[in-house]
Design an enzyme around this catalytic site. Structure first.
Site: not given
Length: 404
Positions: A283, A354
């Site tokens: 964060d 990917c």
């Protein structure tokens, strides 16, 4: 095959949500399959596979049916008629199929199939990028393979069982599998089945994970007792594999910018019997800085175009935009620059995607190694996995070592 009205209506409803409202195909299909508790396995398979099929071939079917987006329901029925005709399914005497020109459909299919971007049903810009980066021969084979339905591959959770024992357990439950050469923990389903309802899954004996994806954790070269950081952990498929390779010994810090994904990882870890994983939401820059020079191994399973996994996510090609690809390349280099600082001297880093595009893969590694942050690293090895040569998802992985 005989078409059933309620199943076909479900497909049309699903396509409306996917094409006209931008909903994700996998989420839509999950909802569709809950419609009628009376549906059997064949009914559910028809709804899922037909919906995916028409999503996969959207451009080709729309061209044949001579319809344009946004598709109204009549347009979708015309595309459905194209699908059924090309599958050799006799159309029932329903109003939606009146005057369907079956002979013309087959003729248009033969004509349009001579053009790759139509034959493989992809946007012009994706075809241009693939052609530019991979060359005509390789791209033609790869995009054709990306339009085939993916196999269901399981990864054995070796914390709880062995591949051989899992195969026998599934056999007793009526699910037949086979080993895959070169993949130590993988089992391939011989016929598709809903493995998530099995006791073996509920008891954490396996996860569903493509064979190419299973190579990444092996590439990381982890050992029990190490401190490992999975920086883009998501729901944790590779995190759990790393935990099993580490025999639950040592520490894995699974990080992601999305807390919701890490919550799913927490549930999966409990089911898998994994207890050496610590979850951290990215964060701010603080979680990264605290780990500078601390990790034996760092995995960056980077956000990417997903052009290596279109078989699993056929709707992704309709959602992708050229601007996204430009942005994601910037992000990929940024995470390499930032997250690599967590690797300690003599530690190792794996960068993986990917995607099958060099601009997201080896080019990113080359750029990193020429930068100030990458000056301390050397490339040990890398691997391109293409669907048309492996039979599994397209992937890239590079192993880098930080110098002492």
């Amino acid at each position: 095959m005989r078409l059933h009205r309620n199943l076909c209506f479900s497909v049309i409803d699903g396509l409306t949500l996917i094409f006209n409202e931008g909903k994700y195909a996998d989420k839509v299909i999950q909802q569709l399959l809950k419609r009628d508790k009376r549906w059997g396995a064949r009914d559910r398979a028809f709804v899922a596979e037909t919906t995916y099929d028409i999503v996969r071939w959207k451009r080709l079917y729309a061209e044949i049916a001579e319809v344009k987006e946004p598709f109204d329901r009549d347009n979708l029925w015309r595309m459905f008629a194209v699908w059924a005709t090309l599958k050799g399914i006799k159309l029932p005497d329903w109003k939606y199929f009146e005057s369907t020109p079956t002979r013309k459909i087959k003729g248009r299919f033969d004509e349009l199939s001579k053009i790759r971007k139509l034959r493989e049903s992809i946007p012009d810009w994706i075809d241009n990028v693939g052609l530019k980066e991979l060359g005509e021969a390789k791209w033609t084979k790869e995009i054709a393979k990306q339009n085939e339905q993916a196999d269901v591959i399981l990864r054995t959770n070796t914390l709880k069982t062995t591949k051989e024992k899992l195969q026998n357990i599934l056999h007793d439950q009526g699910i037949e599998t086979e080993f895959i050469k070169g993949h130590d923990s993988a089992l391939k389903l011989i016929e598709r089945a809903n493995v998530f309802v099995t006791d073996a899954f509920q008891n954490g004996l396996f996860e569903v994970q493509d064979a190419s994806s299973q190579l990444v954790a092996d590439f990381l070269d982890v050992k029990p007792g190490m401190k490992v950081v999975d920086t883009c952990a998501g729901a944790g498929g590779k995190t759990l594999h790393i935990a099993s390779l580490m025999e639950n010994k040592g520490q894995i810090i699974a990080m992601d910018i999305y807390e919701s994904k890490l919550k799913k990882l927490k549930v999966r870890a409990r089911r898998n019997g994994v207890h050496n994983v610590e979850l951290k939401v990215i964060d701010s820059t603080k979680p990264i800085k605290k780990l500078h020079n601390k990790a034996d191994r760092v995995l960056i399973d980077a956000p990417c175009s997903g052009l290596g996994v279109l078989r699993r996510n056929p709707d992704a090609k309709w959602k992708l935009e050229p601007e996204f690809l430009d942005r994601i390349r910037v992000t990929q280099q940024d995470v390499l620059q930032q997250y690599s600082r967590m690797v300690k001297p003599e530690g190792k880093l794996v960068y993986a995607t990917c995607s099958v595009l060099p601009s997201e893969n080896q080019n990113q590694v080359k750029t990193f190694l020429k930068s100030e942050a990458g000056a301390d690293f050397s490339l040990i090895k890398d691997k391109n996995v293409f669907a048309h040569t492996s039979g599994f998802d397209g992937f890239y992985m590079a192993l880098l070592e930080r110098k002492s």
